[in-house]
Design an enzyme around this catalytic site. Structure first.
Site, mmCIF file in Angstrom:
data_model
loop_
_atom_site.group_PDB
_atom_site.id
_atom_site.type_symbol
_atom_site.label_atom_id
_atom_site.label_comp_id
_atom_site.label_asym_id
_atom_site.label_seq_id
_atom_site.Cartn_x
_atom_site.Cartn_y
_atom_site.Cartn_z
ATOM 1 C CE LYS A 295 -45.186 16.687 8.563
ATOM 2 N NZ LYS A 295 -45.177 17.115 9.958
ATOM 3 N NE ARG A 305 -51.657 13.948 11.040
ATOM 4 C CZ ARG A 305 -52.071 14.398 9.870
ATOM 5 N NH1 ARG A 305 -53.338 14.254 9.511
ATOM 6 N NH2 ARG A 305 -51.244 14.994 9.041
ATOM 7 C CE LYS A 317 -51.529 18.255 11.068
ATOM 8 N NZ LYS A 317 -50.372 17.868 11.911
ATOM 9 C CD GLU A 333 -41.360 24.261 0.967
ATOM 10 O OE1 GLU A 333 -40.567 24.713 1.812
ATOM 11 O OE2 GLU A 333 -42.573 24.570 0.957
ATOM 12 C CE LYS A 348 -43.458 13.167 9.036
ATOM 13 N NZ LYS A 348 -43.637 13.980 10.213
ATOM 14 C CE1 TYR A 413 -42.181 6.773 15.421
ATOM 15 C CE2 TYR A 413 -42.606 6.385 13.082
ATOM 16 C CZ TYR A 413 -42.660 7.213 14.192
ATOM 17 O OH TYR A 413 -43.169 8.477 14.077
HETATM 18 C C1 PBG Z 1 -46.241 16.972 13.209
HETATM 19 C C2 PBG Z 1 -45.575 15.696 12.880
HETATM 20 C C3 PBG Z 1 -46.222 14.613 12.278
HETATM 21 C C4 PBG Z 1 -45.286 13.607 12.164
HETATM 22 C C5 PBG Z 1 -44.091 14.079 12.689
HETATM 23 N N1 PBG Z 1 -44.286 15.390 13.119
HETATM 24 C C6 PBG Z 1 -47.641 14.416 11.897
HETATM 25 C C7 PBG Z 1 -48.318 15.396 11.083
HETATM 26 O O1 PBG Z 1 -47.725 16.198 10.356
HETATM 27 O O2 PBG Z 1 -49.543 15.379 11.147
HETATM 28 C C8 PBG Z 1 -45.594 12.264 11.570
HETATM 29 C C9 PBG Z 1 -44.660 11.168 11.882
HETATM 30 C C10 PBG Z 1 -45.170 9.825 11.557
HETATM 31 O O3 PBG Z 1 -46.249 9.624 10.968
HETATM 32 O O4 PBG Z 1 -44.443 8.884 11.899
HETATM 33 N N2 PBG Z 1 -45.531 18.104 13.278
#
Ligand code: PBG
Length: 427
Positions: A295, A305, A317, A333, A348, A413
């Protein structure tokens, strides 16, 4: 919905050959007309027919086989249409010697039927996991940055959306809660409230649809007053092991409510092994873990967000999510997650990280998931609204590309919209 095998066959056709939706739909309707007719005959005959090996009752159309053969042998060849003339090239086309090529790859792309025969990758609604935003309200609230997405009322809107998805073959969802501001704390303890929004929603959905596959997000950000995925120390450091302790409680609480797959998206070290042990200790040996393995600290999460109002209150982050510049690090990872017992490895975002999907696909035997994130979704939607691109075609192409790169499942989505398109029905 009709339940004849023919209807199912025709519905599955475009899901086998996904991308060139329109042309396959045209092809399909001919095919299904023919097969419906012949199957009807077949079923009506099946009831009282005795199957014989001999052809004693072959129907007479005219001359016998022997007479036909004799006629041809005697030189009386019956007529068939001539070979059509060569199509004309436009005036001015240069007259040239054909290139001397012994391989012309275009031969294998010459028509819809040929292309369908040689298509290497397929896509079906069964590959989709539908992310759904939920909140405590009764109404569904549109999400400005994600056209077509809503924060769904957990009791009504959500249940209706799940029903629509199941009707087109999407039977997997992942839940993201919008948690009331008043319940957020620095340690995110609402995350493991057995009667919190997520566990309550899981119980409601499982009561209505016992066979629905429910994925949950394991991370503190929707519950944290700091908007981070972990507990923040006063100097701004995200505390790893203490956060993992909370995540284990969160995962167990979700499993207790009936979650099928818990999905840690927090990127703390060691959380997969710890969650596995916590689940097993509570008797949840059959609950799977989908780890957000690679991620990245991506700006493509912006619209999400906004949807959850979960922007970090300060900083970014980058001390836990991966640097977008890194490739080999994904392998580190992946090895950890495999060793700790992850059932599915997730990459992701999706489209900008196809190389990482391919890397994990080639290096791990585990199923690979790709998350087509909010920013990817919103860019396609916006381009479509502005008529700069064909939204439906770009949507299907992007999903097919994630499959081609090696993703078994795709969190998107677009799940409902794409599955509806694959079923060849506009609703
Ligand atoms: C947070 C989380 C995020 C997403 C899924 N779980 C956002 C982040 O890490 O700030 C993002 C999903 C998206 O942008 O569609 N645990």
């Amino acid at each position: 919905m009709a339940t004849t095998p023919i209807f199912n066959a025709s519905c599955s056709f475009p899901s086998i050959k996904g991308i060139d939706c329109k042309s396959y739909i045209g092809l399909r309707s001919n095919v299904s007309k023919v097969s419906i007719a012949s199957t009807r005959i077949a079923t009506s005959q099946r009831r009282n027919i005795v199957i014989r090996a001999s052809n004693g009752h072959a129907k007479k159309l005219g001359m016998s086989d022997a007479e036909c053969e004799a006629a041809v042998a005697a030189g009386n060849v019956p007529e068939a249409p001539p070979v059509p003339p060569k199509p004309a090239a436009p005036v001015g086309t240069p007259i040239i010697q054909p290139l001397n090529l012994n391989r012309r790859p275009r031969r294998n792309r010459a028509s819809p039927a040929v292309r369908a025969a040689f298509q290497e990758t397929d896509i079906s609604p069964a590959n989709f996991v539908y992310p759904l935003f939920i909140h405590e309200g009764e109404e569904d609230t549109p999400i400005g940055a994600m056209p077509g997405c809503y924060r769904l009322g957990w009791r009504h809107g959500l249940v209706q959306e799940v029903a629509k998805a199941r009707a087109v073959g999407v039977n997997s969802i992942v839940l993201f809660p919008k948690v009331p501001e008043a319940l957020k704390t620095p340690t995110g303890d609402e995350a493991y409230n057995d009667n919190g929004l997520v566990p309550r929603t899981i119980r409601l959905l499982k009561d209505k649809y016992p066979d629905l596959i429910i994925y949950t997000d394991v991370a503190l950000d929707p519950y944290s007053s700091d908007g981070h995925d972990g507990i923040v120390r006063e100097d701004g450091v995200i505390m790893n092991d203490e956060t993992v302790h909370q995540l284990c409680k969160q995962a167990v609480s979700q499993a207790r409510a009936g979650a099928d797959v818990v999905s840690p998206s927090d990127m703390m070290d060691g959380r997969v092994g710890a969650i596995r042990a916590a689940l097993d200790a509570e008797g949840f040996q059959n609950v799977s873990i989908m780890s957000y393995t690679a991620k990245y600290a991506s700006s493509f999460y912006g619209p999400f967000r906004e949807a959850l109002d979960s922007n970090p209150r300060f900083g970014d982050k980058k001390t836990y999510q991966m640097n977008p510049a890194n490739y080999r690090e994904a392998l580190i990872e992946a090895r950890e997650d495999e060793a700790e017992g992850a059932d599915i490895l997730l990459v992701k975002p999706g489209l900008p990280y196809l190389d990482i999907i391919r890397l994990l696909r080639d290096k791990s035997p585990l199923p690979i998931a790709a998350y087509q994130v909010s920013g990817e979704y919103s860019m396609i939607k916006a381009g479509g609204v502005l008529k700069m691109i064909d939204e439906e075609k770009v949507m299907m192409e992007s999903l097919m590309c994630l499959r081609r790169a090696g993703a078994d499942i795709i969190l998107t989505y677009f799940a409902l919209q794409a599955a509806t398109c694959l079923c060849g029905e506009k609703r």
